[in-house]
Enzyme design. Structure first.
Site, PDB file in Angstrom:
ATOM      1  N   SER A   1     -13.656 -22.532 -41.872  1.00 33.53           N
ATOM      2  CA  SER A   1     -14.671 -21.921 -42.728  1.00 33.53           C
ATOM      3  C   SER A   1     -15.244 -22.921 -43.716  1.00 33.53           C
ATOM      4  CB  SER A   1     -14.046 -20.794 -43.560  1.00 33.53           C
ATOM      5  OG  SER A   1     -13.447 -19.846 -42.731  1.00 33.53           O
TER       6      SER A   1
ATOM      7  N   HIS B   1     -18.400 -22.255 -35.920  1.00 32.43           N
ATOM      8  CA  HIS B   1     -17.913 -21.320 -36.932  1.00 32.43           C
ATOM      9  C   HIS B   1     -18.391 -19.897 -36.634  1.00 32.43           C
ATOM     10  CE1 HIS B   1     -18.053 -19.850 -41.353  1.00 32.43           C
ATOM     11  NE2 HIS B   1     -16.873 -19.606 -40.835  1.00 32.43           N
TER      12      HIS B   1
ATOM     13  N   ASN C   1     -20.667 -19.634 -46.050  1.00 28.36           N
ATOM     14  CA  ASN C   1     -19.603 -19.527 -47.057  1.00 28.36           C
ATOM     15  C   ASN C   1     -19.918 -20.249 -48.360  1.00 28.36           C
ATOM     16  OD1 ASN C   1     -18.009 -17.824 -45.612  1.00 28.36           O
ATOM     17  ND2 ASN C   1     -16.936 -19.464 -44.545  1.00 28.36           N
TER      18      ASN C   1
ATOM     19  N   GLU D   1     -22.284 -20.556 -36.720  1.00 20.48           N
ATOM     20  CA  GLU D   1     -22.798 -21.804 -37.301  1.00 20.48           C
ATOM     21  C   GLU D   1     -22.253 -22.978 -36.496  1.00 20.48           C
ATOM     22  OE1 GLU D   1     -23.332 -21.796 -42.034  1.00 20.48           O
ATOM     23  OE2 GLU D   1     -21.294 -21.348 -41.456  1.00 20.48           O
TER      24      GLU D   1
HETATM   25  N1  LIG Z   1     -11.100 -14.444 -41.647  1.00 18.25           N
HETATM   26  C1  LIG Z   1     -12.394 -14.711 -41.611  1.00 18.25           C
HETATM   27  O1  LIG Z   1     -13.228 -13.903 -42.060  1.00 18.25           O
HETATM   28  C2  LIG Z   1     -12.872 -16.000 -40.995  1.00 18.25           C
HETATM   29  C3  LIG Z   1     -14.214 -16.129 -40.648  1.00 18.25           C
HETATM   30  C4  LIG Z   1     -14.644 -17.319 -40.050  1.00 18.25           C
HETATM   31  C5  LIG Z   1     -13.746 -18.356 -39.841  1.00 18.25           C
HETATM   32  N2  LIG Z   1     -12.437 -18.196 -40.214  1.00 18.25           N
HETATM   33  C6  LIG Z   1     -11.525 -19.323 -39.970  1.00 18.25           C
HETATM   34  O2  LIG Z   1     -10.787 -19.060 -38.777  1.00 18.25           O
HETATM   35  C7  LIG Z   1      -9.488 -19.665 -38.881  1.00 18.25           C
HETATM   36  C8  LIG Z   1      -8.430 -18.597 -38.641  1.00 18.25           C
HETATM   37  O3  LIG Z   1      -8.573 -17.568 -39.590  1.00 18.25           O
HETATM   38  P1  LIG Z   1      -7.959 -16.102 -39.340  1.00 18.25           P
HETATM   39  O4  LIG Z   1      -8.635 -15.225 -40.310  1.00 18.25           O
HETATM   40  O5  LIG Z   1      -7.981 -15.794 -37.871  1.00 18.25           O
HETATM   41  O6  LIG Z   1      -6.430 -16.356 -39.802  1.00 18.25           O
HETATM   42  P2  LIG Z   1      -5.117 -15.539 -39.364  1.00 18.25           P
HETATM   43  O7  LIG Z   1      -4.148 -15.746 -40.468  1.00 18.25           O
HETATM   44  O8  LIG Z   1      -5.464 -14.150 -38.935  1.00 18.25           O
HETATM   45  O9  LIG Z   1      -4.621 -16.320 -38.040  1.00 18.25           O
HETATM   46  C9  LIG Z   1      -4.213 -17.656 -38.053  1.00 18.25           C
HETATM   47  C10 LIG Z   1      -3.296 -17.871 -36.834  1.00 18.25           C
HETATM   48  O10 LIG Z   1      -3.054 -19.273 -36.706  1.00 18.25           O
HETATM   49  C11 LIG Z   1      -1.722 -19.424 -36.240  1.00 18.25           C
HETATM   50  N3  LIG Z   1      -1.270 -20.787 -36.491  1.00 18.25           N
HETATM   51  C12 LIG Z   1      -0.927 -21.372 -37.672  1.00 18.25           C
HETATM   52  N4  LIG Z   1      -0.522 -22.638 -37.454  1.00 18.25           N
HETATM   53  C13 LIG Z   1      -0.604 -22.859 -36.123  1.00 18.25           C
HETATM   54  C14 LIG Z   1      -0.306 -23.973 -35.286  1.00 18.25           C
HETATM   55  N5  LIG Z   1       0.187 -25.108 -35.797  1.00 18.25           N
HETATM   56  N6  LIG Z   1      -0.518 -23.859 -33.957  1.00 18.25           N
HETATM   57  C15 LIG Z   1      -0.995 -22.704 -33.418  1.00 18.25           C
HETATM   58  N7  LIG Z   1      -1.283 -21.609 -34.159  1.00 18.25           N
HETATM   59  C16 LIG Z   1      -1.081 -21.685 -35.490  1.00 18.25           C
HETATM   60  C17 LIG Z   1      -0.935 -18.370 -37.032  1.00 18.25           C
HETATM   61  O11 LIG Z   1       0.308 -18.076 -36.415  1.00 18.25           O
HETATM   62  C18 LIG Z   1      -1.920 -17.186 -36.976  1.00 18.25           C
HETATM   63  O12 LIG Z   1      -1.687 -16.356 -35.842  1.00 18.25           O
HETATM   64  C19 LIG Z   1      -9.426 -20.318 -40.274  1.00 18.25           C
HETATM   65  O13 LIG Z   1      -9.801 -21.658 -40.158  1.00 18.25           O
HETATM   66  C20 LIG Z   1     -10.460 -19.531 -41.046  1.00 18.25           C
HETATM   67  O14 LIG Z   1     -11.010 -20.239 -42.128  1.00 18.25           O
HETATM   68  C21 LIG Z   1     -11.983 -17.040 -40.768  1.00 18.25           C
END
Ligand SMILES: NC(=O)c1ccc[n+]([C@@H]2O[C@H](COP(=O)([O-])OP(=O)(O)OC[C@H]3O[C@@H](n4cnc5c(N)ncnc54)[C@H](O)[C@@H]3O)[C@@H](O)[C@H]2O)c1
Length: 293
Positions: A121, A142, A192, A154
């Site tokens: 993000s 993204h 963001n 994005e």
């Molecule tokens: N939540 C949102 O609204 C949103 C929107 C756009 C982008 N993002 C981005 O997407 C990414 C994930 O966010 P999310 O909301 O899905 O988080 P989340 O906490 O729901 O999921 C993250 C996952 O990553 C896994 N993980 C952590 N370390 C790991 C590793 N070393 N190897 C493999 N898996 C691993 C965790 O076990 C977990 O299942 C982040 O970079 C976040 O910034 C989030």
């Protein structure tokens, strides 16, 4: 030369990774879903099952298409299982050290021509690219949350990203039926950079006692015509992710206007991360969300 992407590996089976897996499979691509915890892959697959079932019940997808999409998603227990992919999308926790460790460990399992993307993000694409052996085939892709619903993706080029990588990624997004925009590699990109300071300001508004959770969300829903209040949206995004994005803005742009609200820090320290942990600015453990302040 741009490549046609037919097999996608996804690292991180959380809310974003499972959503990305679903839309890729629904577009006819083969998906390999990885997480460091096997239980998270299972949980991600359950979320996808529920989401596909909802689409079928609403008549937006037929039963056979849903079954075919689901069958295209297979668990990938190790990075070696991602070896045959054309594109890897990293969607693990928003933490630079975690992401760098993943890229360092991943690349030796991949073919040289495989593209690697991050769904970060906010973190610098150029810096993450430097943790791979292929900065020219690395890009920010993204997606927005929830992935099956949101139209925008994005694309962010790092300093070394080649035109072919950008063109392949753009064609991949079009294949998913989504619209891409191009952002330069600055902290938090476009969406963001604008959205998170607004959410952080809403948390300051709560912190300073200007309004309650309910007043702030109602004010922005009805007064600014936002579909969700900013605190409800913060819970939806995940408060850990919100804090992490604010920290990247604060560190990267060195301007005090991006200082994360101490109340946001406190919620994260308490492990109240929003919907995903059932508590944030609202408590989701009962039948309807109840404000926690
Ligand atoms: N939540 C949102 O609204 C949103 C929107 C756009 C982008 N993002 C981005 O997407 C990414 C994930 O966010 P999310 O909301 O899905 O988080 P989340 O906490 O729901 O999921 C993250 C996952 O990553 C896994 N993980 C952590 N370390 C790991 C590793 N070393 N190897 C493999 N898996 C691993 C965790 O076990 C977990 O299942 C982040 O970079 C976040 O910034 C989030």
């Amino acid at each position: 030369m741009a490549i046609d992407i037919t097999r996608v590996g996804i690292i991180g089976a959380g809310q974003m990774g499972s959503g990305i897996a679903q839309v890729c499979a629904a577009a006819g691509l083969d998906v390999h879903l990885n997480d460091r915890e096997a239980a998270r892959i299972e949980a991600g697959l359950d979320v996808i099952d529920a989401s596909l079932a909802k689409l079928v019940s609403k008549g937006s997808m037929d039963e056979a298409a849903s079954r075919e999409a689901r069958n295209r998603i297979v668990p990938a227990r190790t990075f070696a299982d991602l070896g045959g992919c054309d594109l890897i999308i990293e969607a693990a926790t928003e933490n630079e050290a975690t992401k760098r460790e993943i890229f360092t460990a991943l690349c030796s399992s991949l073919r040289p021509e495989t593209l690697v993307a991050t769904n970060t993000s906010s973190i610098s694409i150029t810096r993450l690219a430097a943790a791979t052996d292929r900065p020219e085939r690395f890009i920010g892709i993204h997606f927005m949350n929830p992935v099956p619903v949101m139209q925008l993706v994005e694309l962010i080029r790092g300093i070394a990203t080649e035109d072919a990588t950008y063109e392949s990624s753009k064609a991949f997004i079009a294949k998913l039926g989504k619209t891409s925009t191009m952002s330069e590699d600055f902290p938090a990109f476009i969406v963001n950079r604008i959205l998170l300071p607004m959410i952080n300001e809403a948390i300051y508004t709560l912190y300073e006692g200007v309004g309650s959770v309910e007043s702030i969300d109602t004010a922005m829903r009805l007064g600014a015509n936002h579909p969700m209040g900013p605190l409800q949206l913060a819970d939806f995004i995940g408060l850990d992710t919100c804090l992490s994005v604010m920290q990247v803005l604060y560190d990267g742009l060195a301007d005090s206007k991006y200082r994360p609200c101490p109340l946001l820090v406190k919620y994260v320290e308490a492990g109240w991360l929003g919907r995903k942990t059932k508590r944030g600015f609202y408590d989701y453990r009962g039948p309807t969300p109840v404000p926690t302040r």
